[in-house]
Design an enzyme around this catalytic site. Structure first.
Site, mmCIF file in Angstrom:
data_model
loop_
_atom_site.group_PDB
_atom_site.id
_atom_site.type_symbol
_atom_site.label_atom_id
_atom_site.label_comp_id
_atom_site.label_asym_id
_atom_site.label_seq_id
_atom_site.Cartn_x
_atom_site.Cartn_y
_atom_site.Cartn_z
ATOM 1 N N ASP A 1 0.863 -1.179 0.000
ATOM 2 C CA ASP A 1 0.000 0.000 0.000
ATOM 3 C C ASP A 1 0.904 1.235 0.000
ATOM 4 O O ASP A 1 1.646 1.472 0.961
ATOM 5 C CB ASP A 1 -0.867 -0.043 1.262
ATOM 6 C CG ASP A 1 -2.169 0.726 1.116
ATOM 7 O OD1 ASP A 1 -2.138 1.810 0.504
ATOM 8 O OD2 ASP A 1 -3.191 0.246 1.631
ATOM 9 N N ASP B 1 -2.925 4.800 -2.530
ATOM 10 C CA ASP B 1 -3.891 5.478 -1.676
ATOM 11 C C ASP B 1 -4.302 6.838 -2.257
ATOM 12 O O ASP B 1 -3.447 7.641 -2.638
ATOM 13 C CB ASP B 1 -3.223 5.685 -0.305
ATOM 14 C CG ASP B 1 -4.188 6.105 0.778
ATOM 15 O OD1 ASP B 1 -5.059 5.310 1.138
ATOM 16 O OD2 ASP B 1 -4.049 7.250 1.264
ATOM 17 N N GLU C 1 -6.630 3.816 -5.623
ATOM 18 C CA GLU C 1 -7.836 4.167 -4.876
ATOM 19 C C GLU C 1 -8.322 5.502 -5.433
ATOM 20 O O GLU C 1 -8.010 6.567 -4.905
ATOM 21 C CB GLU C 1 -7.552 4.267 -3.368
ATOM 22 C CG GLU C 1 -8.838 4.362 -2.563
ATOM 23 C CD GLU C 1 -8.667 4.952 -1.170
ATOM 24 O OE1 GLU C 1 -9.503 4.693 -0.314
ATOM 25 O OE2 GLU C 1 -7.705 5.712 -0.943
ATOM 26 N N HIS D 1 -10.988 -1.850 4.680
ATOM 27 C CA HIS D 1 -10.717 -1.400 6.048
ATOM 28 C C HIS D 1 -11.324 -0.040 6.376
ATOM 29 O O HIS D 1 -11.099 0.470 7.470
ATOM 30 C CB HIS D 1 -9.200 -1.336 6.239
ATOM 31 C CG HIS D 1 -8.581 -0.292 5.359
ATOM 32 N ND1 HIS D 1 -8.598 -0.379 3.984
ATOM 33 C CD2 HIS D 1 -7.971 0.880 5.651
ATOM 34 C CE1 HIS D 1 -8.020 0.694 3.479
ATOM 35 N NE2 HIS D 1 -7.621 1.465 4.465
ATOM 36 N N ASP D 2 -12.050 0.554 5.439
ATOM 37 C CA ASP D 2 -12.635 1.880 5.659
ATOM 38 C C ASP D 2 -14.154 1.858 5.803
ATOM 39 O O ASP D 2 -14.757 2.917 6.023
ATOM 40 C CB ASP D 2 -12.305 2.802 4.472
ATOM 41 C CG ASP D 2 -10.834 3.195 4.417
ATOM 42 O OD1 ASP D 2 -10.173 3.194 5.473
ATOM 43 O OD2 ASP D 2 -10.362 3.512 3.310
HETATM 44 O O1 TEU Z 1 -8.978 6.346 2.286
HETATM 45 C C1 TEU Z 1 -9.547 7.433 1.621
HETATM 46 C C2 TEU Z 1 -10.823 7.885 2.250
HETATM 47 O O2 TEU Z 1 -10.912 8.984 2.660
HETATM 48 C C3 TEU Z 1 -11.994 6.944 2.323
HETATM 49 O O3 TEU Z 1 -11.597 5.718 2.722
HETATM 50 C C4 TEU Z 1 -13.137 7.359 3.187
HETATM 51 O O4 TEU Z 1 -13.678 8.540 2.700
HETATM 52 C C5 TEU Z 1 -12.830 7.534 4.647
HETATM 53 O O5 TEU Z 1 -12.211 6.385 5.160
HETATM 54 C C6 TEU Z 1 -14.094 7.804 5.428
HETATM 55 O O6 TEU Z 1 -13.819 7.958 6.777
HETATM 56 C C7 TEU Z 1 -7.618 6.098 2.264
HETATM 57 C C8 TEU Z 1 -7.327 4.914 3.166
HETATM 58 O O7 TEU Z 1 -7.976 3.777 2.658
HETATM 59 C C9 TEU Z 1 -7.744 5.245 4.552
HETATM 60 O O8 TEU Z 1 -7.605 4.180 5.443
HETATM 61 C C10 TEU Z 1 -6.877 6.410 5.011
HETATM 62 O O9 TEU Z 1 -7.285 6.853 6.272
HETATM 63 C C11 TEU Z 1 -6.944 7.578 4.026
HETATM 64 O O10 TEU Z 1 -6.839 7.191 2.672
HETATM 65 C C12 TEU Z 1 -5.784 8.527 4.279
HETATM 66 O O11 TEU Z 1 -4.587 7.933 3.864
#
Ligand code: TEU
Length: 522
Positions: free
Chosen positions: A105, A207, A260, A322-323
């Site tokens: 990642d 990311d 992403e 994971h989000d």
């Molecule tokens: O996530 C981008 C992101 O902002 C979305 O996942 C979502 O809008 C957010 O999680 C809602 O709370 C990426 C990563 O997957 C995430 O884990 C990181 O926190 C973020 O970037 C910053 O690097």
């Protein structure tokens, strides 16, 4: 319908199924209640048993963990919490020995505020690295534009008293945005890719990569104060992606990128594939905003076909990560739906991305408000530790882990499910094996079958004389369909249909919230 062109020898990532690991939550061998690299290595037999082709690890790089690793302080080292470079090299070698691949990642939009680049940048207004980040003049009461951070609530800017300027951070103040307009930043970030490519990694999940290019004037969002995340589409990003692609293409072995790209219009997402000279793949997050509804899914599948097929972009599919709340939870918690969703994820045309624990049918853990770990406050539930065993501790050595286990861990754990052929883990395993044995499922064309019956999503996959029809009943009622061609049931998400290796004649009946893989009767 667009042609769904298939290349004769596809690169590995087009026929692969990728399994995402959130390292903190996968397996702990050190006893501190947090998963580690050795833990991943110790569980590779599970991935091999399941039959996935690649693992994507969320970040394990040196980090103060303000966003649990998405705040990188050194792209070329491993955080001691997870292990060290030697542990990573051993993991890579072991994964490769088992015929699988590793996707790391890469977090290009921002670093940690503890990265030495930012510490230098921050140290004075005329530091040579000042311009590596976005510093803007202003008074302490008025941020330079109307951008808001994704989290925590508030401006995407922090005022630095010492220098009297603001710095930009699309996420937390601990995650300052890198200035990709600066060629030295681009060169340094390309080096971080080469560091891992030289060590043998097979690809990168990138990311929020659609945010790396920014108009240096940083104009206000016309729609008013908010995060640019879901709408930002800046031409210079494409230039940066072409440079990144050249870095990957200089290596053998079809090293790949999956971006992403958090934009919700597939047509726009597809532009990030460029002319096959930008991203190899991008997430298409329409799928995670779609409920258990056949009409909605038909629109999503058609939307992907219409966007990606004309430009030859290879699609991806994802239900959980994971989000987000886990998809079983999002779809209402029904175990039958979670089983039918296995066929949805693994049989659509494109590369599927699974999220560790979905093969156990997990829902989210409940985390007490005073135990919340996530800076956004909302993502801990899906980051619960993976239960490996039924008994006390579920295979985790510490008395207390960084997050509580998900519900039903005594049943929904790897050991219990792997000895039960009726479990969802076996359904994943069986469908993965079926996929691996079928060029139609792995790389065939795709045609949506319309007008069969309300609440039914059905599609045909074909490659030369290999053919599968997938039907999913997304309603709470048993239904009957007439396919107008004789077919046999190869596999069903209903446990009782699964036993025995013989195909059964399909009589048109599809139980509520179930799915089937059908083959033509010959
Ligand atoms: O996530 C981008 C992101 O902002 C979305 O996942 C979502 O809008 C957010 O999680 C809602 O709370 C990426 C990563 O997957 C995430 O884990 C990181 O926190 C973020 O970037 C910053 O690097």
């Amino acid at each position: 319908m667009a042609p769904n062109v298939v290349s004769p020898t596809p690169p590995w990532w087009q026929t692969a199924v990728v399994y995402q690991i959130y390292p903190r939550s996968f397996c702990d061998t050190s006893g501190n209640g947090i998963g580690d690299i050795e833990g991943i290595r110790s569980r590779l037999d599970h991935l091999e048993w399941l039959g996935v082709d690649a693992l994507w690890m969320s970040p394990v790089f040196t980090s103060p963990m303000a966003d649990h690793g998405y705040d990188v302080a050194d792209y070329c080292d491993i955080d001691p919490l997870f292990g060290d470079l030697a542990a990573m090299d051993t993991l890579l070698a072991d994964v490769h020995d088992r015929g699988m691949r590793v996707i790391l990642d890469w977090v290009p939009n921002h670093t940690s505020d503890q990265h030495r680049w930012f510490m230098e940048s921050r140290s004075s207004n005329d530091n040579p690295r000042r311009d590596w980040y976005y510093w803007r003049e202003g008074t302490s009461d008025k941020p330079p534009n109307n951008w808001q951070a994704v989290f925590p609530a508030g401006p995407a800017w922090t005022f630095d008293e010492a220098s009297g300027e603001w710095y930009l951070h699309l996420f937390t103040p601990d995650q300052p945005d890198l200035n990709w307009n600066n060629p030295d930043v681009r060169a340094a970030m390309a080096d971080t890719l080469r560091f891992w490519l030289d060590r043998g990694v097979d690809g990168f999940r990138m990311d929020v990569v659609h945010m790396i290019g920014k108009d240096p004037t940083l104009p206000d969002l016309l729609s008013g104060p908010g995060s640019p995340l879901l709408e930002y589409d800046e031409p210079s990003t494409h230039q940066h992606l072409r440079e990144i692609r050249r870095v990957l293409d200089a290596y053998d072995g079809d090293r790949c990128s999956v971006g992403e790209v958090y934009l919700l219009e597939p047509d726009v997402v597809a532009t990030y594939y460029g002319n096959d000279d930008e991203l190899h793949m991008s997430f298409n997050f329409m799928s995670v905003w779609t409920g258990w509804d056949a009409d909605a899914w038909r629109r999503v599948v058609k939307g992907a076909q219409d966007a990606f097929d004309p430009v030859g972009g290879w699609p991806t599919w994802v239900l959980s990560n994971h989000d987000l709340p886990r998809h079983r939870q999002r779809f209402g918690g029904d175990a039958a739906i979670a089983r039918a969703a296995v066929l949805l994820l693994l049989c659509l045309r494109g590369t599927p991305f699974m999220y560790a624990g979905e093969e156990l049918g997990l829902v989210d853990a409940e985390v007490a408000p005073d135990q919340i770990q996530d800076p956004s406050g909302s993502r801990d539930g899906c980051r619960a530790p993976i239960p490996w065993e039924p008994g006390h501790g579920h295979g985790w050595p510490a008395a207390k882990n960084w997050l509580p286990f998900p519900p039903e861990a005594a049943l929904r754990n790897a050991q219990t499910q792997r000895v039960d052929p009726a479990s969802i883990a076996w359904l994943y395993k069986d469908v993965l094996a079926e996929r691996r044995g079928s060029s139609a499922l792995q790389r065939g064309s795709q045609e949506l079958l319309e007008g069969l019956c309300d609440g039914i999503l059905a599609w045909r996959r074909s490659y030369e004389d290999d053919e599968r029809i997938i039907v999913i009943n997304m309603t709470n009622e048993d239904v009957e369909i007439d396919l107008a061609e004789p077919t046999m049931i190869r596999m069903s998400s209903v446990a009782s249909h699964q036993n025995g290796n013989e195909d059964h004649a399909f009589d048109g009946g599809i139980p509520a919230n179930s799915g089937m893989i059908l083959v033509p009767r010959r």
